[in-house]
Write a protein that holds these residues in place. Structure first.
Motif, PDB file in Angstrom:
ATOM      1  N   LYS A  46       0.801  -1.324  -0.074  1.00 41.65           N
ATOM      2  CA  LYS A  46       0.154   0.005  -0.051  1.00 41.65           C
ATOM      3  C   LYS A  46       0.948   1.377  -0.079  1.00 41.65           C
ATOM      4  CE  LYS A  46      -3.694   2.370   2.599  1.00 41.65           C
ATOM      5  NZ  LYS A  46      -4.479   2.374   3.823  1.00 41.65           N
ATOM      6  N   THR A  47       0.515   2.034  -0.739  1.00 43.19           N
ATOM      7  CA  THR A  47       1.327   3.549  -0.947  1.00 43.19           C
ATOM      8  C   THR A  47       0.679   4.598  -0.042  1.00 43.19           C
ATOM      9  OG1 THR A  47       1.866   2.984  -3.400  1.00 43.19           O
ATOM     10  CG2 THR A  47       2.071   5.384  -2.530  1.00 43.19           C
ATOM     11  N   LEU A  48       1.441   5.203   0.985  1.00 41.64           N
ATOM     12  CA  LEU A  48       0.945   6.117   1.535  1.00 41.64           C
ATOM     13  C   LEU A  48       0.542   7.342   0.781  1.00 41.64           C
ATOM     14  CD1 LEU A  48       3.522   5.886   4.623  1.00 41.64           C
ATOM     15  CD2 LEU A  48       1.088   5.429   4.818  1.00 41.64           C
ATOM     16  N   PRO A  49      -0.467   8.022   1.036  1.00 40.60           N
ATOM     17  CA  PRO A  49      -0.795   9.391   0.555  1.00 40.60           C
ATOM     18  C   PRO A  49       0.388  10.310   0.773  1.00 40.60           C
ATOM     19  CG  PRO A  49      -2.191   8.939   2.648  1.00 40.60           C
ATOM     20  CD  PRO A  49      -1.650   7.894   2.011  1.00 40.60           C
ATOM     21  N   ILE A  50       0.565  11.258  -0.235  1.00 38.89           N
ATOM     22  CA  ILE A  50       1.557  12.068  -0.023  1.00 38.89           C
ATOM     23  C   ILE A  50       1.638  13.056   1.246  1.00 38.89           C
ATOM     24  CG2 ILE A  50       0.583  13.990  -1.457  1.00 38.89           C
ATOM     25  CD1 ILE A  50       3.408  14.310  -2.636  1.00 38.89           C
ATOM     26  N   GLU A  51       0.376  13.383   1.592  1.00 37.81           N
ATOM     27  CA  GLU A  51       0.436  14.440   2.723  1.00 37.81           C
ATOM     28  C   GLU A  51       0.557  13.757   4.102  1.00 37.81           C
ATOM     29  OE1 GLU A  51      -4.134  12.856   1.884  1.00 37.81           O
ATOM     30  OE2 GLU A  51      -1.978  13.493   0.715  1.00 37.81           O
ATOM     31  N   LYS A  52       0.545  12.348   4.185  1.00 38.62           N
ATOM     32  CA  LYS A  52       0.913  11.671   5.237  1.00 38.62           C
ATOM     33  C   LYS A  52       2.714  11.389   5.197  1.00 38.62           C
ATOM     34  CE  LYS A  52      -3.263   9.394   6.590  1.00 38.62           C
ATOM     35  NZ  LYS A  52      -3.778   8.241   6.971  1.00 38.62           N
ATOM     36  N   VAL A  53       2.929  11.725   4.163  1.00 37.56           N
ATOM     37  CA  VAL A  53       4.730  11.390   3.720  1.00 37.56           C
ATOM     38  C   VAL A  53       5.485  12.720   3.903  1.00 37.56           C
ATOM     39  CG1 VAL A  53       6.548  10.453   2.725  1.00 37.56           C
ATOM     40  CG2 VAL A  53       3.948   9.516   2.282  1.00 37.56           C
ATOM     41  N   ILE A  54       4.991  13.628   3.235  1.00 37.78           N
ATOM     42  CA  ILE A  54       6.043  15.153   3.581  1.00 37.78           C
ATOM     43  C   ILE A  54       4.973  16.135   3.907  1.00 37.78           C
ATOM     44  CG2 ILE A  54       7.671  14.225   1.840  1.00 37.78           C
ATOM     45  CD1 ILE A  54       6.163  16.088  -0.419  1.00 37.78           C
ATOM     46  N   HIS A  55       5.359  17.371   4.204  1.00 37.51           N
ATOM     47  CA  HIS A  55       4.530  18.395   4.559  1.00 37.51           C
ATOM     48  C   HIS A  55       5.525  19.665   4.144  1.00 37.51           C
ATOM     49  CE1 HIS A  55       7.375  19.477   8.129  1.00 37.51           C
ATOM     50  NE2 HIS A  55       7.433  17.847   8.173  1.00 37.51           N
ATOM     51  N   GLU A  56       4.616  20.757   4.030  1.00 40.02           N
ATOM     52  CA  GLU A  56       5.053  22.087   3.459  1.00 40.02           C
ATOM     53  C   GLU A  56       6.355  22.646   4.599  1.00 40.02           C
ATOM     54  OE1 GLU A  56       2.107  25.103   2.550  1.00 40.02           O
ATOM     55  OE2 GLU A  56       1.146  23.553   1.052  1.00 40.02           O
ATOM     56  N   GLY A  57       7.348  23.251   4.182  1.00 42.62           N
ATOM     57  CA  GLY A  57       8.683  23.487   5.008  1.00 42.62           C
ATOM     58  C   GLY A  57       9.644  22.617   5.201  1.00 42.62           C
ATOM     59  N   GLN A  58       9.255  21.267   4.843  1.00 42.70           N
ATOM     60  CA  GLN A  58      10.145  20.267   5.105  1.00 42.70           C
ATOM     61  C   GLN A  58      11.209  20.209   4.165  1.00 42.70           C
ATOM     62  OE1 GLN A  58       8.379  16.347   4.919  1.00 42.70           O
ATOM     63  NE2 GLN A  58      10.138  15.150   4.901  1.00 42.70           N
ATOM     64  N   SER A  59      12.491  19.789   4.635  1.00 48.19           N
ATOM     65  CA  SER A  59      13.852  19.816   3.764  1.00 48.19           C
ATOM     66  C   SER A  59      13.795  18.220   3.407  1.00 48.19           C
ATOM     67  CB  SER A  59      14.946  20.246   4.614  1.00 48.19           C
ATOM     68  OG  SER A  59      15.142  21.422   4.908  1.00 48.19           O
ATOM     69  N   LEU A  60      14.312  18.060   2.324  1.00 47.51           N
ATOM     70  CA  LEU A  60      13.778  16.700   1.456  1.00 47.51           C
ATOM     71  C   LEU A  60      15.266  16.386   0.605  1.00 47.51           C
ATOM     72  CD1 LEU A  60      12.046  14.291   2.071  1.00 47.51           C
ATOM     73  CD2 LEU A  60      11.050  15.042  -0.141  1.00 47.51           C
ATOM     74  N   MET A  61      15.951  15.487   0.781  1.00 48.95           N
ATOM     75  CA  MET A  61      17.079  15.127  -0.039  1.00 48.95           C
ATOM     76  C   MET A  61      16.614  14.561  -1.352  1.00 48.95           C
ATOM     77  SD  MET A  61      20.659  12.867  -0.051  1.00 48.95           S
ATOM     78  CE  MET A  61      21.248  13.820   1.152  1.00 48.95           C
ATOM     79  N   VAL A  62      16.774  15.182  -2.520  1.00 53.57           N
ATOM     80  CA  VAL A  62      16.086  14.627  -3.730  1.00 53.57           C
ATOM     81  C   VAL A  62      17.066  14.387  -5.081  1.00 53.57           C
ATOM     82  CG1 VAL A  62      13.613  15.501  -3.349  1.00 53.57           C
ATOM     83  CG2 VAL A  62      15.194  16.925  -4.384  1.00 53.57           C
ATOM     84  N   GLN A  63      17.045  13.879  -6.088  1.00 55.85           N
ATOM     85  CA  GLN A  63      17.560  13.851  -7.370  1.00 55.85           C
ATOM     86  C   GLN A  63      16.688  14.066  -8.596  1.00 55.85           C
ATOM     87  OE1 GLN A  63      19.445  10.068  -8.025  1.00 55.85           O
ATOM     88  NE2 GLN A  63      21.434  11.240  -8.589  1.00 55.85           N
ATOM     89  N   VAL A  64      17.260  14.870  -9.455  1.00 51.46           N
ATOM     90  CA  VAL A  64      16.612  15.296 -10.611  1.00 51.46           C
ATOM     91  C   VAL A  64      16.609  14.100 -11.720  1.00 51.46           C
ATOM     92  CG1 VAL A  64      16.554  16.718 -12.751  1.00 51.46           C
ATOM     93  CG2 VAL A  64      17.216  17.643 -10.433  1.00 51.46           C
ATOM     94  N   ALA A  65      15.178  13.802 -11.862  1.00 53.86           N
ATOM     95  CA  ALA A  65      15.167  12.787 -12.878  1.00 53.86           C
ATOM     96  C   ALA A  65      15.055  13.092 -14.490  1.00 53.86           C
ATOM     97  CB  ALA A  65      13.807  11.718 -12.513  1.00 53.86           C
ATOM     98  N   LYS A  66      14.348  14.316 -14.696  1.00 51.68           N
ATOM     99  CA  LYS A  66      14.105  14.711 -15.660  1.00 51.68           C
ATOM    100  C   LYS A  66      14.365  16.258 -15.747  1.00 51.68           C
ATOM    101  CE  LYS A  66      10.647  12.000 -17.696  1.00 51.68           C
ATOM    102  NZ  LYS A  66       9.106  11.741 -18.142  1.00 51.68           N
ATOM    103  N   ASP A  67      15.168  16.790 -16.776  1.00 49.52           N
ATOM    104  CA  ASP A  67      15.261  18.233 -16.885  1.00 49.52           C
ATOM    105  C   ASP A  67      14.151  18.990 -17.143  1.00 49.52           C
ATOM    106  OD1 ASP A  67      18.190  18.473 -16.501  1.00 49.52           O
ATOM    107  OD2 ASP A  67      18.610  18.086 -18.562  1.00 49.52           O
ATOM    108  N   PRO A  68      14.337  20.317 -16.580  1.00 48.30           N
ATOM    109  CA  PRO A  68      12.960  21.136 -16.948  1.00 48.30           C
ATOM    110  C   PRO A  68      12.764  21.224 -18.540  1.00 48.30           C
ATOM    111  CG  PRO A  68      14.420  22.550 -15.585  1.00 48.30           C
ATOM    112  CD  PRO A  68      15.144  21.037 -15.978  1.00 48.30           C
ATOM    113  N   ILE A  69      11.458  20.789 -19.028  1.00 45.64           N
ATOM    114  CA  ILE A  69      11.521  21.041 -20.433  1.00 45.64           C
ATOM    115  C   ILE A  69      10.145  21.961 -20.688  1.00 45.64           C
ATOM    116  CG2 ILE A  69      10.533  19.486 -22.312  1.00 45.64           C
ATOM    117  CD1 ILE A  69      11.973  17.275 -21.112  1.00 45.64           C
TER     118      ILE A  69
END
Length: 485
Positions: A81-104
């Motif tokens: 089961k995939t958790l809903p996004i609002e239960k995983v992250i919240h506004e103002g949170q710092s998150l380590m991420v990687q770019v999968a697609k360039d801005p197009i």
């Protein structure tokens, strides 16, 4: 015979792969717009959208970047089961991420929280514990041998995962795997330390330059030589190869010829062709490429090719050549998304099957993920090609200032009639005006004075005021002004 040509200038690097004298791949990277794919950021969540199950993050770019719940590793921890996004992250949170697609276009970069760091033989997955093997390594025995080697090398306390890259197929040793593992683990440790001491948004890791990625990812046993036309770049790449890609060191050479490297190998001419709408085939047929935001359509035509036997044979041979050329042009133009190919109609099922097989064979060497469907009821072939960066045309060109990217402009006669309608409208709105002064392009003024002179006289009689004409050299054919006096 495969050669890699690297053309370096202070603000731009271009890389061409030439096989048996024919350009197969082209990559362009500019300092002003360097690609972001594989970069790792510490981002700040600025907005969570439960309705879209996505979020927008500030990673320090002009536009916010996009993160979907499917790309959040932490959302998949509760079984299937995939958790809903609002239960995983919240506004103002710092998150380590990687770019999968360039801005197009108008879209921001696409992100993922599944970090992957590429080495020469391995890809390190610090947040996973899976050991996989590239799907391009088809030998089952070799796949099992490589996987077992990695299982033996990976320390039990190391929870990180690895993917064995295609380059390992050409003979990877335990020492090479071990060296890759040490390098990637040091890199990940540095990224984590930087993230812990930084505030979002922050760039934590920038992928290698285009030329360095070429040495790491594209040099293999079939590569004869890698020519670089800039002395400083050659020294940097040689030093990089000595440390990370020993197999590429002996293939590197510094090109000092008087004729530019790309011009000598016919690459400049091929780039010009790749920017044109029409591509001629050796047989006399031709292809027409139409690129839109949603999809690309490719039309195949026989042109001047009449064949030597019958029409069906002519169509078959044209379509076969087209299939090979389409695969190459997709790589050169870096076209992505939905691609529709309209081959010339074939009545013979054997011919259709052979053309489809040739198309699939030709695109099988493409490093970008692709799918090719069967012929539809309308005789079209639908394809998809993963889009991770801007197409060649979008990198090197911009929309025409005259037509705004439409590919057409209104005729001089059409503009004449628009001017006449505008005069009629203004004459009713401003009854105190004594005359109308028209400023327009030379061709439009000539049309009004010559072929449309009678209509102009009738117009002046109708509005009961004189119409004065003036050529404005800076105006394009669609531009005009009506000045009242």
């Amino acid at each position: 015979m495969e050669n890699i040509l690297i053309n370096c200038t202070p603000r731009e690097t271009r890389v061409a792969t030439v096989i048996d004298g024919v350009l197969q791949d082209l990559f362009v990277e500019r300092a002003a717009a360097r690609g972001l794919v594989c970069n790792v950021y510490l981002g700040k969540v600025v907005r969570v959208l439960p309705g879209m199950q996505s979020a927008f993050l500030d990673i320090g770019l002009e536009r916010t970047a996009f993160l979907h719940v499917a790309d959040i590793a932490e959302a998949h921890r509760e079984g299937e089961k995939t958790l809903p996004i609002e239960k995983v992250i919240h506004e103002g949170q710092s998150l380590m991420v990687q770019v999968a697609k360039d801005p197009i276009g108008t879209k921001g970069a696409r992100l993922t929280t599944t970090i992957s760091l590429a080495g020469r033989k391995l890809v390190y997955l610090p947040k996973d514990n899976h050991i996989g093997v590239s799907q391009r390594i088809e030998d089952a025995a070799l796949r099992e041998e490589l996987r077992n080697m990695m299982l033996e090398l990976r320390p039990e306390e190391d929870k990180g995962g690895y993917i064995i890259r295609t380059s390992a197929e050409e003979g990877a040793t335990r020492e090479e795997f071990a060296e890759d593992m040490r390098y990637l683990e040091r890199l990940w440790s540095t990224i984590r330390e930087t993230a812990g001491a930084s505030n979002a948004p922050k760039l934590l890791y920038q992928d290698l330059s285009l030329a360095q990625r070429v040495l790491r990812d594209m040099v293999h046993l079939e590569t004869q030589k890698v020519e670089v036309d800039n002395s400083e770049s050659f020294k940097e790449l040689y030093s990089f190869a000595e440390r990370f890609v020993p197999v590429a060191k002996d293939r590197l050479s510094y090109y000092q010829g008087e004729i530019p490297l790309f011009e000598l190998n016919g690459v400049e001419e091929e780039i010009e062709k790749a920017l044109k709408r029409r591509v001629d085939l050796k047989s006399g047929g031709y292809l027409v490429f139409d690129q839109t935001e949603a999809m690309t359509t490719i039309d195949v035509n026989t042109g001047g090719y009449v064949g030597k036997r019958d029409f069906s044979d002519t169509v078959y041979k044209t379509n076969l050549e087209a299939a090979q050329t389409i695969a190459r042009q997709l790589r050169l133009r870096n076209l992505g998304g939905i691609i529709i190919v309209d081959f010339i109609d074939m009545s013979c099922d054997e011919h259709r099957d052979a053309v489809l097989a040739e198309l699939r064979r030709a695109v099988s060497t493409d490093k970008t993920r692709m799918t090719v469907s069967n012929f539809t009821e309308l005789g079209l072939v639908e394809m998809t090609r993963k889009r991770t960066r801007e197409s060649l045309a979008h990198v090197l060109c911009e929309p025409c200032p005259l037509c705004g990217g439409r590919g057409e402009i209104r005729t001089a006669r059409t503009v004449c009639y628009e001017i006449m309608r505008e005069i009629v409208r203004l004459s009713k709105q401003y009854r105190d005006a004594k005359e109308f002064h028209i400023q327009a392009n030379q061709r439009v003024i000539d049309m009004l004075l010559e072929e449309e002179s009678q209509a102009l006289e009738l117009l002046q009689s109708f509005v009961e005021r004189p119409v004065m004409l003036e050529v404005e050299p800076s105006y394009n054919q669609e531009q005009f002004d009506v000045v009242l006096s």
